[in-house]
Design an enzyme around this catalytic site. Sequence first.
Site, PDB file in Angstrom:
ATOM      1  N   ASP A 405       0.828  -1.195   0.000  1.00 31.55           N
ATOM      2  CA  ASP A 405       0.000   0.000   0.000  1.00 31.55           C
ATOM      3  C   ASP A 405       0.873   1.259   0.000  1.00 31.55           C
ATOM      4  O   ASP A 405       1.737   1.409   0.872  1.00 31.55           O
ATOM      5  CB  ASP A 405      -0.864  -0.050   1.268  1.00 31.55           C
ATOM      6  CG  ASP A 405      -1.976   0.968   1.268  1.00 31.55           C
ATOM      7  OD1 ASP A 405      -2.944   0.776   0.514  1.00 31.55           O
ATOM      8  OD2 ASP A 405      -1.878   1.955   2.030  1.00 31.55           O
ATOM      9  N   GLU A 434       1.503  -0.591  -5.033  1.00 31.57           N
ATOM     10  CA  GLU A 434       0.284   0.206  -5.236  1.00 31.57           C
ATOM     11  C   GLU A 434       0.637   1.684  -5.115  1.00 31.57           C
ATOM     12  O   GLU A 434       0.395   2.317  -4.101  1.00 31.57           O
ATOM     13  CB  GLU A 434      -0.797  -0.171  -4.210  1.00 31.57           C
ATOM     14  CG  GLU A 434      -2.139   0.474  -4.483  1.00 31.57           C
ATOM     15  CD  GLU A 434      -2.534   1.582  -3.508  1.00 31.57           C
ATOM     16  OE1 GLU A 434      -3.653   2.098  -3.645  1.00 31.57           O
ATOM     17  OE2 GLU A 434      -1.728   1.948  -2.616  1.00 31.57           O
TER      18      GLU A 434
END
Lengths: 687, 687
Positions: A405, A434
């Site tokens: 993330d 990401e």
Amino acid sequence: MTERKTTLKDRVRAVRAEALESDGRVRAVIDAVRPCVDGGRFAAKRVEGEVVTVEADCFTDGHDALRVLLRWRAADASVWQEQEMAHDVNDLWRGSFVAGPPGRYVYTVVAWVDHFISWRHELGRRSDPEDLVLAVLVGAKLAREAAARAEREDRSALTDWSNRLEQGAKRCEGEPRAQALKALALQPDFAKLVMRYPDRSLETVWPDALPLVVDRLRARYSTWYELFPRSTSPDPARHGTLKDVIARLPYVAELGFDVLYLPPIHPIGRDKRKGRNNALVAAADDVGSPWAIGAAEGGHKAVHPALGTLEDFRALVKEAGACGIEIALDIAYQCAPDHPYVTAHPTWFRWRPDGSVQYAENPPKKYQDIYPFDFESADWRALWEELKSIFEFWIGQGVKIFRVDNPHTKAFPFWEWAIGALKQAHPELILLAEAFTRPKVMHRLAKLGYTQSYTYFAWRNTKYELTEYFTELCQGPGREYFRPNVWPNTPDILTEALQFGGRPVFMQRLALAATLAASYGIYGPAYELLEATPREPGSEEYLHSEKYQLRHWDLAQHDSLRAYIARMNRIRRDNPALQADSSLRFFPTDNEQLICYAKATDDGANQIVCVVNLDAHNTHSGWVELDLAALGIEPAMPYQMHDLITGARYLWHGARNFVQLDPQRSPAHIFRVHRRVHREQDFDYFM
Amino acid sequence: MTERKTTLKDRVRAVRAEALESDGRVRAVIDAVRPCVDGGRFAAKRVEGEVVTVEADCFTDGHDALRVLLRWRAADASVWQEQEMAHDVNDLWRGSFVAGPPGRYVYTVVAWVDHFISWRHELGRRSDPEDLVLAVLVGAKLAREAAARAEREDRSALTDWSNRLEQGAKRCEGEPRAQALKALALQPDFAKLVMRYPDRSLETVWPDALPLVVDRLRARYSTWYELFPRSTSPDPARHGTLKDVIARLPYVAELGFDVLYLPPIHPIGRDKRKGRNNALVAAADDVGSPWAIGAAEGGHKAVHPALGTLEDFRALVKEAGACGIEIALDIAYQCAPDHPYVTAHPTWFRWRPDGSVQYAENPPKKYQDIYPFDFESADWRALWEELKSIFEFWIGQGVKIFRVDNPHTKAFPFWEWAIGALKQAHPELILLAEAFTRPKVMHRLAKLGYTQSYTYFAWRNTKYELTEYFTELCQGPGREYFRPNVWPNTPDILTEALQFGGRPVFMQRLALAATLAASYGIYGPAYELLEATPREPGSEEYLHSEKYQLRHWDLAQHDSLRAYIARMNRIRRDNPALQADSSLRFFPTDNEQLICYAKATDDGANQIVCVVNLDAHNTHSGWVELDLAALGIEPAMPYQMHDLITGARYLWHGARNFVQLDPQRSPAHIFRVHRRVHREQDFDYFM
């Protein structure tokens, strides 16, 4: 003005000066060995079994001949493998090797001026008998020198050759004898023997051993499905569990996915917990965001009690494996205020003058529910070790794939160190970055070691945008290290296109994702169930987003795309052309709403041509213009286009052919090309 | 398989690993500093006074602000100069410095996450009074830290600022006071003061100090004239002398040349001397080829007695200088069989089995009059020193420009070493590489240190060829190090175009050379006197070539191009746009025989547009389409095109304009663009 330091380049230069001093007779020049990412600072990437083609510009002064070898080895191996490189044109040399098992490798190029090859080349062009005799004597001397370098079994054969040539030269009188002597000296067996023992004393070695990361196939070809475990309960009133996820596995397998990615499964903070639809204050029964990690029950190494236990998780990994599915976990380096780290390691966070911890901010926005780590902490070594150990903990539970993330909000040197160490111990690891941010930042993360990267695909909709973007991805310099993983939606991204295009646009975007990129994913069941309502007009957030609440999905919904998705993933599995990106090429069409592109395997045995109607509302027709030479199709021969979605077969002829696509029925043709061979007696469409 | 060696890259990697270990908190990332030739292995080139623009991709994790500096110094200086770089777009930073006196320089980039700039940027976006107070306290702390780093005179000012902010924060109640406090903290004076003392403890330095060679202006802009001194005698029956060359200087100056290049002026071998038109056997009175260097009278450091003495040569250098002309000598590393080196240094040559020296060969062709040096000689160190000393000898006689004959047939490491050493002692040296060979080889020589390079210009004739080739030269990666010097003819090159095009093609090729390239040259008087007869049909050799015999030229010949050449060189001198290559841009025309291109100075003050009729036989007309935006012309405004050859002035309007060129009269327009300013009251064509 600051003091001069000895730079790295100074040292490099000193090394080179030393090399120059050592032997000025080294005459072979090697230039521009490639692939080469940032001069060898970062690794190129390939997967196991792929052919790694290496090119270099090599030459020397004058007319002498070169011999050039490609060298490679596993990074921790002690011996080099060597393979002959071949000259193409204009001093370009090319060689290749097959990528071995996952791990780090290095390769370089070595070249030398080969006096035997030069001699043989010149000998072939000589005609004057006197010259021939002199030249053959030179060849005899070269053979004798090779004999001195040879292994025992070849030594006497080389000496014999040398003697034969010398005697032939002595006895050589007149044109016919000279020509016979020339023919003898040019015998291929002789050349083969001498070339086994070249004089490499003045060889040039490209000084940079260039790094290569070899991954397993799934790094290049993977099909991802994301779901929220807490929404998998068959009972709408009950919080879903990891056991429910196990029950969902056959459905995911039926759809053809091979990676099941779960948002964070850890305890969720209670302090400053967000409510439904990102409300600042949570209601008593609100479940909070899975990304607000950590509470009294534990942090990044714990399972949320409502989801189950670590045993349940291990069972999920095992059951998934039995279905051909790998579980991917989310690594989000951030803490809810009640994460155990905050009290145990206060120095890992930044403090404000009022004695509170600095929460995440992007003024005037505040994210009081999230504490970022301070990568300038004086205790950064301990922080780095602990963060890495989170990966190691879940690797210990059987996880080999992670989606990370927002990696671009963590210090870059950390990633290079952590990924390097993790992949050294576990070369099978796959890490998906990401990072939806600026292009150079995304590329840097890929260079630092990320296996796959999210892309701008969700916002590339027109023919121009898709053509430009995928040409850059597949043919730009990033192709050596940046592996795109494209997602038409995520829990954060409900694009405008999806909001207004209805079912056709969901089909169209799926077809594009599944065929433009060898790795793609969807966030389901929102995707197959056509979830398209934004939180408010103009927002890309979902209304009633699963990020903040439980959802119950009716998988049997009549208009579900499950069959379409299953078909698409089956086509990907059956057609290796769709399992790599480097072959992607776009072809012209005469309608801006029709995009046409092709992919093929290296050997051309599997060729796919796609035509997609980009307008979700109207039927479009037009002419596509294939590059027949690129497809290996004889211009005069018809060929069969087999639509793998509908099963229809079309007989096409020549470069320009007509297509028509009704988005309500099927917005995309995915054709397998069946070439007709050019000899009538071998007639067969189904090559 | 061979033993693994520690490669350069291994060492580099170790250095980097160490850096990584040293402080993980270094968060600024610097990527792709440019210009950068082969990762810093070779130097980019500029001339004194040029602005050196350096770009880099710089960023950090998250949202913090960076500060980025360009650093440079003379290679042997001990302190760096630093200059702020500015952010453009998408993490691209740009900075520049002015190139100093000729010599070697290095540059690099340094960047750090700047907490003060980050803080100030965030402060500007804050509105909540409570947040503002906390933020101002953080700012006060940053100011106090800056005070600790500050020089005495600024220390108290910074402490004062810190106190004011802290007291303001204490007394801050209510919205208006908070806003006033914010305004105070954002005062530019405060920022300026703090930024003078940044915290650079965690700065990132691009590890490669990239090399730059700064030359004098003539390296970039030079106009060459080649003649054979032995053909300069006014008496056709007499061998020309260096004194005759002195008498020819006013003529060369009148034509506007600033470099006078002489083929080798050394004693010419008698052994195997070539006769007229390259005859294998020379007649008793044949003078031989000046490139067959060396005889009893001496070798590369002697003057041919028929030409005069070393004193005469020094006089020539001096007289030429008085005419604004530099003498360039030819360096041809090869020996006639009777060169003194052959007996003095037999190990510098390769020997054949029959005890003779290996002459130059390209089977079946033999060049028995030339012995090449053996760069694999065991005595290579002495050979290198002696070869270098030839340059040094002539530098001692006042020569600063050399044309090097066939440098690609001598070992490349020699050139890097020799040019490096020579230019270190004599940074004003200019070396022109006469290598007509494969592109990568030519580029390598330029990278190794050659100041200028011969090109394929002579064989680039069509619009397509010229456009492709000059776009590559001026905009390709070679632009950083490869400086073209274009020649429409040389003593070796009488192109097919010149043989059949008559006077118009001589004018046309001269106009192209003089305007496409900032450095060009002609071999005269053959060129201005339109010499066009080949030795035989299909040959590019001149009949009765001066390479093998004396020639007498009638400089007063009625159709001589001397006035046209003088005009062209005057135009080059008056228009700085033509004195550099990087601005060259081609514009479309609707006639394949008309080529159109433009050059401009960086500031746009001098703009030249050329249109050339490439057909030597027919008048052509057509429409050219200028890029008005690139030329800085307002689309609605007419502008004046002043033909600097004919003196004619044309009023043009808009992008498309008509031209017509009669090759018999003048095959080229060389327009100076006079833009009309956009305000009526400033009306003036003659900007």
